[in-house]
Design a protein around this motif. Structure first.
Motif, PDB file in Angstrom:
ATOM      1  N   VAL A  47       0.854  -1.185   0.000  1.00 28.25           N
ATOM      2  CA  VAL A  47       0.000   0.000   0.000  1.00 28.25           C
ATOM      3  C   VAL A  47       0.893   1.239   0.000  1.00 28.25           C
ATOM      4  O   VAL A  47       1.652   1.474   0.939  1.00 28.25           O
ATOM      5  CB  VAL A  47      -0.938   0.009   1.221  1.00 28.25           C
ATOM      6  N   SER A  51       4.028   2.823   2.847  1.00 27.13           N
ATOM      7  CA  SER A  51       4.620   1.503   3.089  1.00 27.13           C
ATOM      8  C   SER A  51       5.874   1.215   2.289  1.00 27.13           C
ATOM      9  O   SER A  51       6.451   0.145   2.430  1.00 27.13           O
ATOM     10  CB  SER A  51       3.592   0.420   2.780  1.00 27.13           C
ATOM     11  N   GLU A 104       1.201  -2.868   4.820  1.00 27.73           N
ATOM     12  CA  GLU A 104       0.731  -1.532   5.200  1.00 27.73           C
ATOM     13  C   GLU A 104       1.691  -0.928   6.216  1.00 27.73           C
ATOM     14  O   GLU A 104       2.283  -1.653   7.019  1.00 27.73           O
ATOM     15  CB  GLU A 104      -0.682  -1.647   5.783  1.00 27.73           C
ATOM     16  N   ASP A 105       1.843   0.380   6.193  1.00 26.06           N
ATOM     17  CA  ASP A 105       2.725   1.030   7.153  1.00 26.06           C
ATOM     18  C   ASP A 105       2.108   1.108   8.535  1.00 26.06           C
ATOM     19  O   ASP A 105       2.749   0.804   9.535  1.00 26.06           O
ATOM     20  CB  ASP A 105       3.166   2.421   6.675  1.00 26.06           C
ATOM     21  N   VAL A 107      -1.816   0.766  10.813  1.00 23.39           N
ATOM     22  CA  VAL A 107      -3.258   0.552  10.927  1.00 23.39           C
ATOM     23  C   VAL A 107      -3.699   1.277  12.179  1.00 23.39           C
ATOM     24  O   VAL A 107      -3.206   1.004  13.272  1.00 23.39           O
ATOM     25  CB  VAL A 107      -3.614  -0.953  11.007  1.00 23.39           C
ATOM     26  N   THR A 112      -9.246   1.854   6.182  1.00 25.42           N
ATOM     27  CA  THR A 112      -8.546   1.528   4.933  1.00 25.42           C
ATOM     28  C   THR A 112      -8.328   0.021   4.822  1.00 25.42           C
ATOM     29  O   THR A 112      -8.599  -0.588   3.784  1.00 25.42           O
ATOM     30  CB  THR A 112      -7.192   2.258   4.854  1.00 25.42           C
ATOM     31  N   MET A 113      -7.865  -0.587   5.896  1.00 20.08           N
ATOM     32  CA  MET A 113      -7.580  -2.025   5.859  1.00 20.08           C
ATOM     33  C   MET A 113      -8.844  -2.834   5.650  1.00 20.08           C
ATOM     34  O   MET A 113      -8.841  -3.815   4.904  1.00 20.08           O
ATOM     35  CB  MET A 113      -6.868  -2.439   7.155  1.00 20.08           C
ATOM     36  N   VAL A 130      -2.305  -9.706   6.518  1.00 21.59           N
ATOM     37  CA  VAL A 130      -1.831  -8.328   6.615  1.00 21.59           C
ATOM     38  C   VAL A 130      -0.500  -8.310   7.364  1.00 21.59           C
ATOM     39  O   VAL A 130      -0.356  -8.964   8.402  1.00 21.59           O
ATOM     40  CB  VAL A 130      -2.845  -7.445   7.373  1.00 21.59           C
ATOM     41  N   THR A 132       1.661  -5.279   8.912  1.00 17.10           N
ATOM     42  CA  THR A 132       1.719  -3.845   9.172  1.00 17.10           C
ATOM     43  C   THR A 132       2.876  -3.553  10.111  1.00 17.10           C
ATOM     44  O   THR A 132       3.121  -4.307  11.054  1.00 17.10           O
ATOM     45  CB  THR A 132       0.384  -3.304   9.753  1.00 17.10           C
TER      46      THR A 132
END
Length: 179
Positions: A47, A51, A104-105, A107, A112-113, A130, A132
């Motif tokens: 993402v 990220s 993902e950077d 959450v 968004t997730m 996922v 993150t």
């Protein structure tokens, strides 16, 4: 580059997490992925924009055959989530029957997730997990299957290591917290 504070736009930030701490957390996440997916080929869906640094360092530790693709979504304005997700750059890879790790950077609310998991899950991957780097548990508004979490953090606004404040701050190797 490790200043004792930085100023971005009109906001001050102080050191929060060092590059060394980030590297250790990323290596731990990668080790778990390598173990969990041993003998399988992965597709990492990264993402953007935040990220990109996490993904690059994570993939350096992945010892499995893998592919990488990118999706871009936006849900932030300034220092807070707008609550509205706008897909900016769509996914072009076929996911059906593939083992997918969504990278993902951070959450926080999970809006968004949740949208990404629903969207990607509709393509019927063999598995969808996922990874993150950061999780803000006290902000989470959705129940999410977050299998690979680098560091749980409090609800503080952070920048650096790919995370920004209105476009600035992504380039710092350490993470800084708003003062």
């Amino acid at each position: 580059m490790n200043p004792d504070h930085i100023t971005l736009h009109d906001k001050e930030f102080k050191p929060y997490l060092s590059a060394r701490e980030l590297t250790a957390a990323i290596a731990e996440v990668a080790g778990r992925i390598n173990q969990d997916y041993a003998g399988r080929q992965l597709l990492f869906v990264v993402v953007l924009n935040g990220s990109f640094m996490f993904a690059a360092d994570l993939l350096k530790h992945i010892s499995l055959p893998c592919e990488v693709c990118f999706i871009r979504v936006a849900s932030y304005q300034g220092t807070s989530s707008t609550g509205e997700i706008q897909e900016v750059l769509g996914l072009t890879e076929e996911l059906q029957g593939r083992h997918v790790v969504l990278v993902e950077d951070i959450v926080d609310t999970g809006h968004t997730m949740r949208m990404l998991l629903d969207t990607l899950g509709a393509q019927q991957p063999a598995s969808l997990e996922v990874a993150t780097l950061f999780l803000k548990p006290e902000c989470l508004l959705h129940e999410l299957p977050l299998r690979y979490v680098g560091l749980p953090i409090p609800n503080d606004f952070i920048v650096g290591y790919g995370l920004d404040f209105d476009g600035l701050g992504r380039n710092y190797p350490d993470v800084y917290q708003a003062v």
